[in-house]
Write a protein that holds these residues in place. Structure first.
Motif, PDB file in Angstrom:
ATOM      1  N   ASP A 229      -0.091  -1.063   0.228  1.00 22.03           N
ATOM      2  CA  ASP A 229       0.112  -0.125   0.314  1.00 22.03           C
ATOM      3  C   ASP A 229       1.382   1.335  -0.101  1.00 22.03           C
ATOM      4  N   THR A 230       0.944   1.431  -1.777  1.00 27.76           N
ATOM      5  CA  THR A 230       2.054   2.690  -1.287  1.00 27.76           C
ATOM      6  C   THR A 230       1.174   3.674  -1.071  1.00 27.76           C
ATOM      7  N   ARG A 231       2.141   4.533  -0.689  1.00 32.01           N
ATOM      8  CA  ARG A 231       0.796   6.371  -1.125  1.00 32.01           C
ATOM      9  C   ARG A 231       1.493   6.772  -2.097  1.00 32.01           C
ATOM     10  N   PHE A 232       1.229   8.307  -1.983  1.00 27.71           N
ATOM     11  CA  PHE A 232       2.083   9.135  -3.012  1.00 27.71           C
ATOM     12  C   PHE A 232       3.070   9.909  -1.928  1.00 27.71           C
ATOM     13  N   GLU A 233       4.120  10.289  -2.986  1.00 32.30           N
ATOM     14  CA  GLU A 233       5.147  11.089  -1.424  1.00 32.30           C
ATOM     15  C   GLU A 233       6.195  11.835  -2.604  1.00 32.30           C
ATOM     16  N   VAL A 234       6.751  12.340  -1.613  1.00 34.28           N
ATOM     17  CA  VAL A 234       7.626  13.682  -2.743  1.00 34.28           C
ATOM     18  C   VAL A 234       8.437  12.882  -3.070  1.00 34.28           C
ATOM     19  N   LYS A 235       9.010  11.715  -2.950  1.00 37.57           N
ATOM     20  CA  LYS A 235      10.057  11.210  -3.682  1.00 37.57           C
ATOM     21  C   LYS A 235       9.406  10.908  -6.103  1.00 37.57           C
ATOM     22  N   HIS A 236       7.867  10.410  -5.463  1.00 36.32           N
ATOM     23  CA  HIS A 236       7.319  10.755  -6.356  1.00 36.32           C
ATOM     24  C   HIS A 236       7.037  11.437  -7.171  1.00 36.32           C
ATOM     25  N   GLY A 237       6.938  13.338  -6.968  1.00 33.27           N
ATOM     26  CA  GLY A 237       6.982  14.435  -7.155  1.00 33.27           C
ATOM     27  C   GLY A 237       7.700  14.660  -7.758  1.00 33.27           C
ATOM     28  N   LEU A 238       8.984  14.238  -7.075  1.00 31.05           N
ATOM     29  CA  LEU A 238      10.015  14.486  -7.597  1.00 31.05           C
ATOM     30  C   LEU A 238      10.839  13.730  -9.142  1.00 31.05           C
ATOM     31  N   THR A 239      10.352  12.452  -8.914  1.00 23.49           N
ATOM     32  CA  THR A 239      10.073  11.406 -10.238  1.00 23.49           C
ATOM     33  C   THR A 239       9.446  11.960 -11.194  1.00 23.49           C
ATOM     34  N   ILE A 240       8.735  12.598 -11.168  1.00 27.81           N
ATOM     35  CA  ILE A 240       7.530  13.446 -12.279  1.00 27.81           C
ATOM     36  C   ILE A 240       8.463  15.007 -12.561  1.00 27.81           C
ATOM     37  N   LEU A 241       8.685  15.627 -11.566  1.00 28.25           N
ATOM     38  CA  LEU A 241       9.578  17.045 -11.813  1.00 28.25           C
ATOM     39  C   LEU A 241      11.002  16.501 -12.818  1.00 28.25           C
ATOM     40  N   ALA A 242      11.529  14.924 -12.527  1.00 28.37           N
ATOM     41  CA  ALA A 242      12.755  14.614 -13.602  1.00 28.37           C
ATOM     42  C   ALA A 242      12.113  14.094 -14.918  1.00 28.37           C
ATOM     43  N   ILE A 243      10.909  13.295 -14.935  1.00 26.34           N
ATOM     44  CA  ILE A 243      10.395  12.669 -16.369  1.00 26.34           C
ATOM     45  C   ILE A 243      10.056  14.309 -17.204  1.00 26.34           C
ATOM     46  N   VAL A 244       9.733  15.613 -16.393  1.00 28.40           N
ATOM     47  CA  VAL A 244       9.327  16.335 -17.477  1.00 28.40           C
ATOM     48  C   VAL A 244      10.553  17.705 -17.464  1.00 28.40           C
ATOM     49  N   GLY A 245      11.702  17.161 -17.075  1.00 28.62           N
ATOM     50  CA  GLY A 245      13.421  17.699 -17.315  1.00 28.62           C
ATOM     51  C   GLY A 245      13.853  17.372 -18.682  1.00 28.62           C
ATOM     52  N   ALA A 246      13.492  15.686 -18.309  1.00 31.35           N
ATOM     53  CA  ALA A 246      14.378  14.894 -19.638  1.00 31.35           C
ATOM     54  C   ALA A 246      13.242  15.363 -20.896  1.00 31.35           C
ATOM     55  N   LEU A 247      11.917  15.094 -20.496  1.00 33.05           N
ATOM     56  CA  LEU A 247      11.009  15.872 -21.912  1.00 33.05           C
ATOM     57  C   LEU A 247      11.821  17.747 -22.149  1.00 33.05           C
ATOM     58  N   ILE A 248      12.232  17.948 -21.594  1.00 38.22           N
ATOM     59  CA  ILE A 248      12.215  19.876 -21.953  1.00 38.22           C
ATOM     60  C   ILE A 248      14.143  19.580 -22.892  1.00 38.22           C
ATOM     61  N   VAL A 249      14.703  18.510 -22.010  1.00 43.54           N
ATOM     62  CA  VAL A 249      16.025  18.449 -22.914  1.00 43.54           C
ATOM     63  C   VAL A 249      15.296  18.206 -23.883  1.00 43.54           C
ATOM     64  N   GLN A 250      14.967  17.117 -24.350  1.00 45.98           N
ATOM     65  CA  GLN A 250      15.159  16.217 -25.557  1.00 45.98           C
ATOM     66  C   GLN A 250      14.362  16.712 -26.297  1.00 45.98           C
ATOM     67  N   ILE A 251      13.629  17.531 -26.237  1.00 46.37           N
ATOM     68  CA  ILE A 251      12.873  18.287 -26.728  1.00 46.37           C
ATOM     69  C   ILE A 251      14.126  19.557 -27.506  1.00 46.37           C
ATOM     70  N   LEU A 252      14.617  19.662 -26.769  1.00 45.80           N
ATOM     71  CA  LEU A 252      15.149  21.403 -26.502  1.00 45.80           C
ATOM     72  C   LEU A 252      16.173  20.545 -27.934  1.00 45.80           C
ATOM     73  N   THR A 253      17.435  19.318 -27.600  1.00 53.14           N
ATOM     74  CA  THR A 253      18.636  18.931 -27.536  1.00 53.14           C
ATOM     75  C   THR A 253      18.452  18.724 -29.694  1.00 53.14           C
ATOM     76  N   GLU A 254      16.508  17.328 -29.046  1.00 55.77           N
ATOM     77  CA  GLU A 254      16.209  16.490 -30.332  1.00 55.77           C
ATOM     78  C   GLU A 254      17.600  15.220 -29.934  1.00 55.77           C
ATOM     79  N   SER A 255      17.681  14.788 -28.480  1.00 58.03           N
ATOM     80  CA  SER A 255      18.479  14.133 -28.197  1.00 58.03           C
ATOM     81  C   SER A 255      18.017  13.163 -27.496  1.00 58.03           C
ATOM     82  N   LEU A 256      18.143  12.200 -27.750  1.00 55.85           N
ATOM     83  CA  LEU A 256      17.427  10.871 -26.785  1.00 55.85           C
ATOM     84  C   LEU A 256      18.559  10.762 -25.843  1.00 55.85           C
TER      85      LEU A 256
END
Length: 436
Positions: A229-256
């Motif tokens: 029974d895992t609840r939404f925690e701070v680390k999950h929010g930080l994970t989402i931020l990391a995903i968003v950051g990876a998306l933004i950088v991938q779009i800007l650099t066009e590099s996977l």
């Protein structure tokens, strides 16, 4: 000379259908192509090895995405998603399959992890599939749809890279076109894929399918972790931020590669995952994506063999010489050639530069409009990506669905996706090339 492509691709497909591993099937098909062109086996293998560098960037990006996906899984956020799907969609087979198609679509444009999410998300759901007597072939077609349709139709994420590749290929051969025009031209072929998905989900694989006998395979996931029974925690929010950051950088650099590295670094910097477990994440990432990355490398070498033999050029030239100026017939043959080429190479992105150099002069001479040419190049590049034993669009779904040994790559992924996507994609692309 023009028959080399046809024969070698048929050899590869025949061996794959006979359950020969795709890596061996590609190598043998490459040797057949080399021998038919008068090369020695040693020379053919040398070209194969040298040509493997053509997909080195893609292979590295897959490994890094695998590491990133392993980190995401470690935080437990995937368990939250899986439990949510199980809670909401148990007993709702059709809705579950369509939901998985939607998640796969997000992996191409919004959260650019491509196929790396599949070995993490799908294995925990396999028991649910069996309990619901869900036909896994429906899931395979849904995942492949999500891996292909967005990059064909939408100019964002992987789609932006795909459309820019088409634009560059056309401009290098003397035809100007905008990204917006390419997106509009490929909308109709994309609708063909949507039609194929609906047929698979609502007609072909709608009936219950009894689960096969289990084969003991280390699937890499733990049922107890999903059940917690895992609840939404701070680390999950930080994970989402990391995903968003990876998306933004991938779009800007066009590099996977850079995008994946950004996500990995942010996960560590945000303390979402411990740095001391770095070795474990790398091992898990390589375990998930290593085979797929290596298949892509070998497929690149196979493509290089076909190019250096001159077989692809000869096939297109021989086809065009027989067609005169009949646009409908020219479009049909060019798409058929594209299907053969992509089935062999297994990469729509890697096929585009080859196809563009051959198609543009033929299409210009026959009076096709720029948008019609874009349709032919884009559709021909995408054709064969679904259904090819060497394509990440089929290898990815299999990597998750075969975690318990109950899903076969060729018969349960490649054949269903070929029938439901390549046929409508071919027809819709052919019609679009005529009317545009």
């Amino acid at each position: 000379m023009e028959w080399i492509v046809v024969v070698s691709v048929i050899v590869m497909l025949a061996l794959s259908l006979l359950r020969v591993h795709v890596i061996f099937a590609i190598i043998i098909a490459g040797i057949v192509a080399g021998l038919m062109a008068g090369m020695s086996i040693q020379d053919t293998i040398d070209i194969l090895i040298e040509g493997m560098g053509g997909q080195a960037d893609t292979a590295l990006s897959y490994i890094l995405l695998g590491v990133f996906a392993a980190m995401i899984s470690y935080t437990g956020i995937t368990s939250l998603l899986v439990r949510g799907l199980i809670k909401i969609l148990t007993g709702k087979k059709t809705l579950l399959v369509l939901c998985l198609a939607g998640i796969a679509c997000l992996s191409q444009n919004v959260i650019p992890v491509h196929i790396a999410f599949i070995p993490i998300l799908i294995p925990p759901l396999l028991k649910l599939f069996d309990q619901m007597k869900l036909d896994r072939r429906a899931v395979a077609t849904a995942l492949t749809f999500g891996l292909k349709a967005p990059y064909i139709m939408i100019s964002a994420g992987f789609g932006l890279i795909f459309h820019k590749t088409i634009k560059s290929g056309m401009q290098n051969n003397g035809v100007d076109i905008t990204i917006g025009e390419i997106a509009k031209s490929l909308a109709f072929p994309g609708l063909g894929m949507l039609f194929g998905l609906l047929v698979a989900v609502f007609i072909t694989y709608r009936k219950d399918r009894e689960p096969e006998q289990s084969v003991k395979v280390d699937s890499g996931y733990n049922d107890e972790e999903i059940a917690k029974d895992t609840r939404f925690e701070v680390k999950h929010g930080l994970t989402i931020l990391a995903i968003v950051g990876a998306l933004i950088v991938q779009i800007l650099t066009e590099s996977l590669v850079i995008g994946a590295l950004t996500g990995i670094v942010l996960m560590v910097v945000f303390f979402a995952v411990p740095l001391r477990k770095g070795d474990t994440f790398v091992q898990q990432g390589v375990g998930m994506m290593g085979t797929i990355a290596f298949v892509m490398l070998v497929a690149s070498g196979f493509g290089d063999i076909l190019k250096q033999t001159g077989a692809v050029d000869a096939l297109v030239s021989a086809s065009s010489e027989m067609l005169d100026n009949n646009q409908a017939l020219i479009a049909f043959i060019l798409l058929l050639v594209g299907l053969l080429i992509t089935l062999g190479i297994g990469s729509s992105f890697g096929t585009i530069p080859i196809i563009a150099a051959l198609y543009v002069p033929i299409c210009v001479a026959a009076g096709f409009s720029p948008m019609a040419i874009a349709v032919l190049i884009g559709t021909a590049g995408a054709l064969g990506d679904a259904g090819s034993p060497a394509s990440d669009s089929t290898l990815g779904p299999t990597s998750g669905l075969s975690a318990d040994g109950k899903h076969h790559h060729i018969w349960d992924t490649c054949v269903p996706t070929f029938l439901h996507f390549n046929i409508p994609l071919f027809l819709f692309g052919w019609i679009a090339s005529i009317i545009l």
